[in-house]
Every structure is written in structure tokens, then in C-alpha cells.
Scaffold this motif. Structure first.
Motif, PDB file in Angstrom:
ATOM      1  N   ALA A 228      -4.171  -5.437   3.101  1.00 51.75           N
ATOM      2  CA  ALA A 228      -3.496  -4.085   3.204  1.00 51.75           C
ATOM      3  C   ALA A 228      -1.987  -4.173   2.873  1.00 51.75           C
ATOM      4  N   LEU A 229      -1.236  -5.251   3.233  1.00 48.26           N
ATOM      5  CA  LEU A 229       0.129  -5.346   2.948  1.00 48.26           C
ATOM      6  C   LEU A 229       0.404  -5.373   1.394  1.00 48.26           C
ATOM      7  N   TYR A 230      -0.394  -6.203   0.742  1.00 48.76           N
ATOM      8  CA  TYR A 230      -0.404  -6.167  -0.620  1.00 48.76           C
ATOM      9  C   TYR A 230      -0.916  -5.154  -1.338  1.00 48.76           C
ATOM     10  N   GLU A 231      -1.819  -4.474  -0.738  1.00 45.64           N
ATOM     11  CA  GLU A 231      -2.230  -3.155  -1.458  1.00 45.64           C
ATOM     12  C   GLU A 231      -1.509  -2.178  -1.385  1.00 45.64           C
ATOM     13  N   ASN A 232      -0.747  -2.014  -0.406  1.00 46.71           N
ATOM     14  CA  ASN A 232       0.317  -0.802  -0.226  1.00 46.71           C
ATOM     15  C   ASN A 232       1.797  -1.379  -0.649  1.00 46.71           C
ATOM     16  N   GLY A 233       1.961  -2.518  -0.829  1.00 44.61           N
ATOM     17  CA  GLY A 233       3.221  -3.320  -1.197  1.00 44.61           C
ATOM     18  C   GLY A 233       4.278  -2.968  -0.123  1.00 44.61           C
ATOM     19  N   GLN A 234       3.627  -3.341   0.992  1.00 44.11           N
ATOM     20  CA  GLN A 234       4.813  -3.345   2.221  1.00 44.11           C
ATOM     21  C   GLN A 234       5.124  -4.681   2.578  1.00 44.11           C
ATOM     22  N   GLY A 235       6.315  -5.107   2.432  1.00 44.76           N
ATOM     23  CA  GLY A 235       7.070  -6.116   2.578  1.00 44.76           C
ATOM     24  C   GLY A 235       6.823  -7.291   1.566  1.00 44.76           C
ATOM     25  N   VAL A 236       6.156  -6.914   0.293  1.00 47.35           N
ATOM     26  CA  VAL A 236       5.495  -7.624  -0.822  1.00 47.35           C
ATOM     27  C   VAL A 236       5.475  -6.842  -1.789  1.00 47.35           C
ATOM     28  N   LYS A 237       5.426  -7.336  -2.978  1.00 53.48           N
ATOM     29  CA  LYS A 237       5.220  -6.380  -4.333  1.00 53.48           C
ATOM     30  C   LYS A 237       3.880  -6.160  -4.386  1.00 53.48           C
ATOM     31  N   LYS A 238       3.528  -4.851  -4.540  1.00 50.79           N
ATOM     32  CA  LYS A 238       2.395  -4.150  -4.720  1.00 50.79           C
ATOM     33  C   LYS A 238       1.526  -5.143  -5.663  1.00 50.79           C
ATOM     34  N   ASP A 239       0.295  -5.593  -5.211  1.00 49.79           N
ATOM     35  CA  ASP A 239      -0.532  -6.679  -5.983  1.00 49.79           C
ATOM     36  C   ASP A 239      -1.861  -6.364  -5.522  1.00 49.79           C
ATOM     37  N   TYR A 240      -2.637  -5.608  -6.264  1.00 50.63           N
ATOM     38  CA  TYR A 240      -4.050  -5.415  -6.199  1.00 50.63           C
ATOM     39  C   TYR A 240      -4.939  -6.717  -6.210  1.00 50.63           C
ATOM     40  N   GLY A 241      -4.564  -7.911  -7.277  1.00 53.32           N
ATOM     41  CA  GLY A 241      -5.120  -8.991  -7.253  1.00 53.32           C
ATOM     42  C   GLY A 241      -4.946  -9.868  -5.862  1.00 53.32           C
ATOM     43  N   ALA A 242      -3.826  -9.795  -5.354  1.00 51.00           N
ATOM     44  CA  ALA A 242      -3.710 -10.465  -4.090  1.00 51.00           C
ATOM     45  C   ALA A 242      -4.157  -9.685  -3.027  1.00 51.00           C
ATOM     46  N   ALA A 243      -4.486  -8.433  -3.078  1.00 51.83           N
ATOM     47  CA  ALA A 243      -5.168  -7.636  -2.237  1.00 51.83           C
ATOM     48  C   ALA A 243      -6.657  -8.269  -1.853  1.00 51.83           C
ATOM     49  N   LYS A 244      -7.259  -8.169  -3.285  1.00 46.19           N
ATOM     50  CA  LYS A 244      -8.517  -8.438  -3.514  1.00 46.19           C
ATOM     51  C   LYS A 244      -8.806  -9.759  -2.861  1.00 46.19           C
TER      52      LYS A 244
ATOM     53  N   ASP B 140       8.850  -4.654  10.561  1.00 49.37           N
ATOM     54  CA  ASP B 140       9.562  -5.562   9.728  1.00 49.37           C
ATOM     55  C   ASP B 140       8.216  -6.192   9.200  1.00 49.37           C
ATOM     56  N   TYR B 141       8.078  -5.846   8.008  1.00 56.25           N
ATOM     57  CA  TYR B 141       6.803  -6.332   7.280  1.00 56.25           C
ATOM     58  C   TYR B 141       6.723  -7.608   6.900  1.00 56.25           C
ATOM     59  N   ALA B 142       8.060  -8.187   6.654  1.00 56.33           N
ATOM     60  CA  ALA B 142       8.151  -9.543   6.380  1.00 56.33           C
ATOM     61  C   ALA B 142       7.582 -10.656   7.476  1.00 56.33           C
ATOM     62  N   THR B 143       8.211 -10.100   8.821  1.00 53.62           N
ATOM     63  CA  THR B 143       7.608 -11.102   9.917  1.00 53.62           C
ATOM     64  C   THR B 143       6.261 -10.534  10.365  1.00 53.62           C
ATOM     65  N   ALA B 144       5.735  -9.331  10.289  1.00 51.67           N
ATOM     66  CA  ALA B 144       4.409  -9.103   9.970  1.00 51.67           C
ATOM     67  C   ALA B 144       3.258 -10.096   9.215  1.00 51.67           C
ATOM     68  N   LYS B 145       3.926 -10.012   8.043  1.00 49.66           N
ATOM     69  CA  LYS B 145       3.128 -10.942   7.201  1.00 49.66           C
ATOM     70  C   LYS B 145       3.232 -12.672   7.526  1.00 49.66           C
TER      71      LYS B 145
END
Length: 438
Positions: free
Chosen positions: A353-369, A328-333
Motif C-alpha cells: 500500500a505504501l508503494y502503491e500510494n507513494g507514501q514515504g517512498v516513490k510511487k512504484d506499482y511494480g514494488a506494490a505488486k 512518519d511513513y519512513a518509520t512505518a515502513k
């Protein structure tokens, strides 16, 4: 592209300042009567009232204690305050100190550090060493006053001269950390030894940490273990956790997961959140016990509820990887966010990593950074390496071989072997298209 999740390292060896006693009881009065059958607070109250009516300050203080603790009467902080004020008006320093406690912790009144300090000032002026230690603590941590290590040190020295073991311990902390004084591990050890001689478990543990890390002394795991054992015997839950770490890592003792588990259990029972976390880790990894993710989760939840950011991160990892729970990526987040808010660098990385891979969230390199930068600022080599890869691959940023190399080098300087390999790949390819996939 999968990115590994980081395991939580063991608890860092943090310093521990002593706050002092929660309230000040007076020594029991010698009474020349035949022994009675058990305690009788109601009878004691009656005699204290007679003595108080005759103007005895000690009896007034004792009545304050009965009402503060609810012994023989319903607990009543207002009544306790009334009796302490009467005793304080007669010059009894112990009652001044206890009035400070009521104000500091908001017992029967709104919490008021300024009012507490006023009472501690009066008690200190009357020669009360514990009140001096309290004033030192207030200035040490900036509680109700601007933080001022020099003033804290002055009060601690006065309190130590008056026999306050807590003040001795706290002077050791100041010298160990170089706060308001030049960092001096030898002087820190001297103060810790004085406090330890007065049976202060925190000081015993601090001496153990000095030996463990070789600070001001020759590194000596056996000596560290000896001091941790003394501290544990004195009730230090932190030292119980420390002993668990020694056995788990095999430092100065044969590696023994069963012994580690035993010490973690003792620390956990004593309320130490790091021991709870480390006990959960043993069950998660099957060290000295049968691997049991359900038990690991239970232990992590207890530690998280006790405030352990490490445990919050570990709960995130269980949900992230689907270990003992449905993935459950959402709970992990959610757990990563709680841990990150508490300053946990690994959770900051894991959110990236969740944002980079789009796991439980929309892939977002800006948020990952953004999260990788937070992790890097908090000292995470993995966060630094991840930033390097973003620049090497041009993910959410303009591809920049120099920036990638700079971040990899920062991570490598902290021992990240993956970053070292990525630097090698940059030189090997020489094209700016760097970075092995993580």
C-alpha cells in the motif's frame, strides 16, 4: 487514493512443543543430622568432595550442579563439565544428560548439537527418559539431525513409556498436526491428557485449544476456558493470553474487556509477546481502558522486542496513521519490513500500500505488486484483492479483467466482502473497467 491499513488479528492458536528440562538435578540426599540454620552450599560442597574422593558418582554429579548453577562457588561451566564427566564415566545417566545440555546450549563450550546428541544417546541407552525426549525433539525439529518425524515419534514413545510428560505432550502435537502419523485429534487429546495429568501446562492449553476449535471433540467454550485456567495456574503464559482472548471476544463468557485486560497483563508479565501485543491493542482502541496511543506504543515496543511480528506491524500502523506519534511513513515502513521479514502477511500488504500510494517512498506499482504477491502467498485476502485491483485498473500491469476476477474470487473465498463487491462491480459493468475505489 487512500488504502486502509489492516489491524492485527489476535494470536493464532499455535502448537507448543516441550524441549525438556535445562539441566537434571538429582533428588536431595537424605542426611540424618540436626537441621541447620539455612542453606550452606560451601559446607555441602565440602561433604560432596569427600564423597566424590571416595568414588561416589552421585556426589560428583552434585558438585557439577553446584558449579553449573554457581551455588557456593563462582559459576564455572568447565568445572561443572569436569565433574559431570567423572560421574558419567561411572555410568550415571543424569550426568550424561547434563553434559548434553552443556553442549546443546553452548555453556562453557561452543554450541554443538552433534556432541549433545552423543551424550543424549548415551543417557538414553542408560535408560534416561528425558534424554529420549531430547532425542525425539532433535529429530522433530531437525536440530543437528535431518528432520524425521517417524524417528522423533519412536523416541517420544520410549520417553513417554519412561514417564516423560514432555514427550507425551509432543506426541500429542504430532498427532494433532499429522506429522509422521495420520492426523488424529482423538489420539492427540489422549496424549495431551496424559501430559496434563503430570501437570504440564502446555498440554492443558492444547486440550483447551481442541475444545475451542471443536477438533476431535464437540466445540465447547466452557471446557476450553476450564483447561486454559488450569494451564494458566500451571504457569502457561500462552494460556493467560488465551483467556484474555476469550473475554475480549465473548467466547463462552460474557464479553469483558476489563477481564481481558487483566489476563493480558498476567500473560505480559510472564513474558508472552502476544499478550503484550493484545494489551497494546486494548489501549490503542480504548477497550476497557481510556484510549491511550502512548501506552499502546509502549506495549507494542515491548512485544516487538520480544519477537512479536504482530506488534511490529502495529507499531508500523501507529506511525503510518500518526496515532500517538508524528505521522512518519519512513518509520512505518521500517516496522512493516521487520514484521514482513518475520512472516507477517499484513505487513507485506501494508508495504504494498505504501508503494502503491507513494507514501514515504516513490510511487512504484511494480514494488506494490511484489509485496501484494508476497502477502497473497502468505494467505492475505487483502493482498489478493489488491492484486485484483491492480489488474482491474491496469496499474503497473496490463489491464486484465480475467486476472482481476481471479484474484477477487480468491480473496472472496477467504471472506473478504470488499472483494465480493468488486466481483459484483465487474459483472455489473461488464466492460473490464472494474473495481470500486478502495
Amino acid at each position: 487514493m487512500p488504502i486502509f491499513r489492516l489491524r492485527t488479528p489476535h494470536h493464532a492458536w499455535a502448537d507448543r512443543r516441550c524441549r525438556g528440562a535445562a539441566f537434571r538435578p538429582l533428588p536431595a540426599l537424605a542426611v540424618e543430622t540436626a537441621p541447620t540454620e539455612g542453606q550452606d552450599y560451601a559446607a555441602a560442597k565440602g561433604w560432596y568432595e569427600k564423597a566424590a574422593a571416595a568414588g561416589d558418582a552421585t556426589a560428583m554429579h552434585k558438585l557439577g550442579l553446584l558449579y553449573e548453577e554457581g551455588q557456593g562457588v563462582a559459576q564455572d561451566y568447565a568445572a561443572a563439565r569436569g565433574w559431570y564427566e567423572k560421574a558419567a564415566a561411572k555410568g550415571l545417566a543424569e550426568s550424561m544428560y547434563n553434559l548434553g545440555i552443556l553442549d546443546e546450549f553452548g555453556r562453557g563450550v561452543a554450541q554443538d548439537y552433534a556432541a549433545a546428541k552423543g551424550w543424549y544417546d548415551k543417557a538414553a541407552a542408560a535408560g534416561d527418559a528425558d534424554a529420549m525426549q531430547k532425542l525425539g525433539y532433535f529429530y522433530d525439529v531437525g536440530q543437528g539431525v535431518p528432520q524425521d518425524y517417524a524417528t522423533a515419534r519412536g523416541w517420544y514413545e520410549k520417553a513417554a513409556a519412561g514417564g516423560s510428560a514432555s514427550a507425551m505432550n509432543n506426541l500429542g502435537v504430532l498427532y494433532e498436526n499429522g506429522q509422521g502419523v495420520k492426523q488424529d485429534y482423538a489420539r492427540a487429546k489422549t496424549w495431551y491428557e496424559k501430559a496434563a495429568a503430570a501437570d504440564t501446562g502446555d498440554a492443558m492449553r492444547s486440550i483447551g485449544r481442541l475444545y475451542l476449535s471443536g477438533l476431535g471433540v464437540t466445540q465447547d467454550y466452557a471446557a476450553a476456558k476450564g483447561w486454559f485456567e488450569k494451564a494458566a495456574s500451571a504457569g502457561s503464559a500462552e494460556a493467560m493470553n488465551d483467556l484474555g482472548l476469550l473475554y475480549e471476544d465473548g467466547q463462552g463468557v460474557a464479553k469483558d474487556d476489563a477481564a481481558a485486560k487483566s489476563w493480558y497483563e498476567k500473560g505480559a508479565e510472564a513474558g508472552n509477546p502476544f499478550a503484550m501485543t493484545n494489551l497494546g491493542s486494548l489501549y490503542e482502541n480504548g477497550q476497557g481502558v481510556k484510549q491511550d496511543y502512548a501506552t499502546a506504543k509502549l506495549r507494542y515496543e515491548k512485544a516487538a522486542n520480544a519477537g512479536s511480528a504482530f506488534a511490529m506491524n502495529d507499531l508500523g500502523i501507529l506511525y503510518d496513521n500518526g496515532q500517538g506519534v508524528k505521522q512518519d511513513y519512513a518509520t512505518a515502513k521500517l516496522w512493516y519490513e521487520k514484521a514482513a521479514a518475520a512472516g507477517n502477511a499484513q505487513s507485506m500488504y501494508n508495504l504494498g500500500a505504501l508503494y502503491e500510494n507513494g507514501q514515504g517512498v516513490k510511487k512504484d506499482y511494480g514494488a506494490a505488486k511484489l509485496w501484494y504477491e508476497k502477502a497473497a502467498d502468505a494467505g492475505s485476502p487483502e493482498g489478493m484483492s489488491a492484486l485484483g485491483t491492480l489488474y482491474a485498473e491496469g496499474w503497473g500491469v496490463t489491464r486484465d479483467r480475467s486476472a482481476a476476477k481471479l484474484w477477487y474470487e480468491k480473496a472472496a473465498a477467504l471472506g473478504d466482502t470488499g472483494a465480493m463487491q468488486k466481483i459484483a462491480a465487474l459483472f455489473e459493468k461488464g466492460t473490464g473497467k472494474a473495481g470500486a475505489k478502495r
